[in-house]
Design an enzyme around this catalytic site. Structure first.
Site, PDB file in Angstrom:
ATOM      1  N   ASP A   1      40.881  25.054  20.932  1.00  0.00           N
ATOM      2  CA  ASP A   1      40.975  24.917  18.963  1.00  0.00           C
ATOM      3  C   ASP A   1      39.965  26.291  18.104  1.00  0.00           C
ATOM      4  OD1 ASP A   1      41.007  24.065  16.160  1.00  0.00           O
ATOM      5  OD2 ASP A   1      38.622  22.544  16.572  1.00  0.00           O
ATOM      6  N   GLY A  51      41.976  30.322  13.870  1.00  0.00           N
ATOM      7  CA  GLY A  51      41.790  29.827  12.418  1.00  0.00           C
ATOM      8  C   GLY A  51      40.740  31.107  12.369  1.00  0.00           C
ATOM      9  N   TRP A  94      38.500  32.320  14.146  1.00  0.00           N
ATOM     10  CA  TRP A  94      38.717  33.976  15.099  1.00  0.00           C
ATOM     11  C   TRP A  94      39.131  35.139  14.703  1.00  0.00           C
ATOM     12  CZ3 TRP A  94      42.133  37.423  16.982  1.00  0.00           C
ATOM     13  CH2 TRP A  94      41.489  38.209  17.880  1.00  0.00           C
ATOM     14  N   HIS A 138      46.812  32.834  16.009  1.00  0.00           N
ATOM     15  CA  HIS A 138      47.648  32.349  17.056  1.00  0.00           C
ATOM     16  C   HIS A 138      47.442  32.643  18.236  1.00  0.00           C
ATOM     17  CE1 HIS A 138      46.134  28.349  14.348  1.00  0.00           C
ATOM     18  NE2 HIS A 138      47.145  28.687  13.465  1.00  0.00           N
ATOM     19  N   THR A 168      51.051  16.584  15.203  1.00  0.00           N
ATOM     20  CA  THR A 168      51.440  15.627  15.230  1.00  0.00           C
ATOM     21  C   THR A 168      50.731  15.777  12.726  1.00  0.00           C
ATOM     22  OG1 THR A 168      50.209  13.038  14.533  1.00  0.00           O
ATOM     23  CG2 THR A 168      52.903  13.798  16.182  1.00  0.00           C
ATOM     24  N   GLU A 169      49.495  15.992  13.232  1.00  0.00           N
ATOM     25  CA  GLU A 169      48.887  16.035  12.264  1.00  0.00           C
ATOM     26  C   GLU A 169      48.885  17.443  11.959  1.00  0.00           C
ATOM     27  OE1 GLU A 169      47.360  14.208  14.383  1.00  0.00           O
ATOM     28  OE2 GLU A 169      48.563  12.451  13.469  1.00  0.00           O
ATOM     29  N   ASN A 170      48.842  18.546  12.042  1.00  0.00           N
ATOM     30  CA  ASN A 170      49.368  19.968  11.721  1.00  0.00           C
ATOM     31  C   ASN A 170      50.109  20.556  11.205  1.00  0.00           C
ATOM     32  OD1 ASN A 170      48.355  20.622  15.161  1.00  0.00           O
ATOM     33  ND2 ASN A 170      47.102  21.051  13.453  1.00  0.00           N
ATOM     34  N   ARG A 230      37.336  20.552  24.906  1.00  0.00           N
ATOM     35  CA  ARG A 230      37.482  21.132  23.240  1.00  0.00           C
ATOM     36  C   ARG A 230      36.643  22.376  22.809  1.00  0.00           C
ATOM     37  NH1 ARG A 230      39.317  18.132  17.742  1.00  0.00           N
ATOM     38  NH2 ARG A 230      39.296  19.785  16.378  1.00  0.00           N
ATOM     39  N   SER A 266      40.871  14.917  17.995  1.00  0.00           N
ATOM     40  CA  SER A 266      41.614  14.544  17.067  1.00  0.00           C
ATOM     41  C   SER A 266      43.126  14.730  17.483  1.00  0.00           C
ATOM     42  CB  SER A 266      42.300  16.029  16.941  1.00  0.00           C
ATOM     43  OG  SER A 266      40.787  17.158  16.403  1.00  0.00           O
TER      44      SER A 266
HETATM   45  C1  IPE Z   1      43.575  19.920  16.852  1.00  0.00           C
HETATM   46  O1  IPE Z   1      42.908  20.536  16.104  1.00  0.00           O
HETATM   47  C2  IPE Z   1      44.733  20.105  17.402  1.00  0.00           C
HETATM   48  C3  IPE Z   1      45.462  21.396  18.281  1.00  0.00           C
HETATM   49  C4  IPE Z   1      44.600  22.009  18.661  1.00  0.00           C
HETATM   50  C5  IPE Z   1      46.932  21.067  18.307  1.00  0.00           C
HETATM   51  P1  IPE Z   1      43.509  20.488  14.850  1.00  0.00           P
HETATM   52  O2  IPE Z   1      41.892  22.198  14.299  1.00  0.00           O
HETATM   53  O3  IPE Z   1      44.137  20.137  14.284  1.00  0.00           O
HETATM   54  O4  IPE Z   1      41.867  19.971  14.366  1.00  0.00           O
HETATM   55  P2  IPE Z   1      41.188  18.954  13.620  1.00  0.00           P
HETATM   56  O5  IPE Z   1      41.969  19.376  11.942  1.00  0.00           O
HETATM   57  O6  IPE Z   1      39.680  20.202  13.578  1.00  0.00           O
HETATM   58  O7  IPE Z   1      40.437  17.612  14.042  1.00  0.00           O
HETATM   59  C1  IPE Z   2      44.033  25.142  16.832  1.00  0.00           C
HETATM   60  O1  IPE Z   2      43.153  26.240  15.751  1.00  0.00           O
HETATM   61  C2  IPE Z   2      45.198  25.804  16.915  1.00  0.00           C
HETATM   62  C3  IPE Z   2      46.429  25.147  16.395  1.00  0.00           C
HETATM   63  C4  IPE Z   2      45.711  23.494  15.776  1.00  0.00           C
HETATM   64  C5  IPE Z   2      47.599  25.267  16.786  1.00  0.00           C
HETATM   65  P1  IPE Z   2      43.226  26.457  14.810  1.00  0.00           P
HETATM   66  O2  IPE Z   2      44.196  27.160  13.682  1.00  0.00           O
HETATM   67  O3  IPE Z   2      43.188  24.578  14.469  1.00  0.00           O
HETATM   68  O4  IPE Z   2      41.920  26.712  13.854  1.00  0.00           O
HETATM   69  P2  IPE Z   2      40.252  26.722  13.674  1.00  0.00           P
HETATM   70  O5  IPE Z   2      39.775  24.826  13.895  1.00  0.00           O
HETATM   71  O6  IPE Z   2      40.885  26.436  11.857  1.00  0.00           O
HETATM   72  O7  IPE Z   2      39.723  27.635  13.555  1.00  0.00           O
HETATM   73 MG    MG Z   3      41.120  23.932  14.004  1.00  0.00          MG
END
Ligand code: IPE
Ligand code: IPE
Ligand code: MG
Length: 234
Positions: free
Chosen positions: A19, A22, A24, A36, A65-67, A182, A190
């Site tokens: 995680d 985004g 970064w 990414h 599954t929530e992404n 994490r 998550s």
């Molecule tokens: C968890 O990260 C999923 C992955 C890293 C693939 P998220 O960024 O989606 O989780 P939340 O929304 O902060 O709980």
């Molecule tokens: C985790 O990084 C990668 C995926 C969930 C695919 P994020 O995209 O959740 O990054 P943040 O949490 O917004 O910084």
């Molecule tokens: Mg995230």
């Protein structure tokens, strides 16, 4: 460090919630998808480091599954990267001696991706240096629901035990994660390895995933080596 990385104190299976991509990118004024991309480079570094250290199983949470609830441009960007990574990097994974596996609802992906997934699993199935499990379109609750559905469809009539349900999970032959890491500073899992992580040790790092490297991994291993796992015993 030497003592902490003694083989007997290493986790067999490490799961990673990668995680912070985004944030970064945002810190640098760049689009999220660039984060990414940087995250994929970090993943390659960590696979190499884990293999060198002697970790047998590494599972990585790449898409939940929530992404799907993210903007369509981010989801599309991630799918594009996933496709690129799968098509371009699997041969490299094979040369590293890695066995590549996938866990999640893969049926949501287009045909060409499914082909590469199946090809990579088949091509690398005899590799033994490290198993890398890509958790894509993975959700712990979904995995349990899918296992129950498959159990019911199988016609099984005996008592529903942990062992029989486990047999219907996405990766039943892989030992439960000993250590769940994490990155990115959030203190939650998550929906990652909900069932399998029942007795995992947790390690949280504030480092954003694209900046996570071998020394951060070693930090997690030092922490793990100092834990006492009791599984409910006294
Ligand atoms: C968890 O990260 C999923 C992955 C890293 C693939 P998220 O960024 O989606 O989780 P939340 O929304 O902060 O709980
Ligand atoms: C985790 O990084 C990668 C995926 C969930 C695919 P994020 O995209 O959740 O990054 P943040 O949490 O917004 O910084
Ligand atoms: Mg995230």
């Amino acid at each position: 460090m030497g003592e902490a990385l003694e083989p007997s104190k290493l986790p067999r299976h490490i799961g990673v919630v990668m995680d912070g991509n985004g944030r970064w990118a945002k810190k640098r004024g760049l689009p999220r998808v660039i984060g990414h991309q940087a995250g994929m480079k970090a993943l390659e570094r960590i696979i190499d480091a884990a293999k060198e250290i002697g970790i047998r199983y590494l599972s990585v949470y790449a898409f939940s599954t929530e992404n799907w609830n993210r903007s369509s441009s981010e989801v599309q960007g991630l799918m594009g990267l996933f496709r690129y990574y799968l098509k371009g990097k699997m041969e490299q994974m094979h040369r590293r001696g890695a066995r590549v596996r996938f866990a999640g609802r893969l049926d949501a992906f287009p045909e060409d991706i499914l082909k590469v997934v199946a090809g990579a699993e088949q091509r690398t199935k005899d590799n033994r240096a490290i198993d890398v499990i890509f958790c894509v379109n993975y959700g712990g609750r979904q995995e349990i629901l899918d296992a129950v559905t498959r159990l019911m469809a199988s016609g099984y009539e005996g008592p529903v035990t942990e062992e029989c349900l486990r047999g219907f999970m996405y990766a039943p032959d892989i030992p439960d994660p000993d250590l769940l890491i994490r990155t990115g500073g959030e203190l939650r899992m998550s929906n990652f390895w909900l069932w399998e992580g029942a007795y995992s040790e947790y390690y949280f790092s504030d480092v954003l995933w694209p900046d996570f490297g071998k020394s951060e991994l070693e930090g997690a291993l030092v922490s793990y080596a100092g834990r006492e796992r009791r599984y409910g015993t006294a």
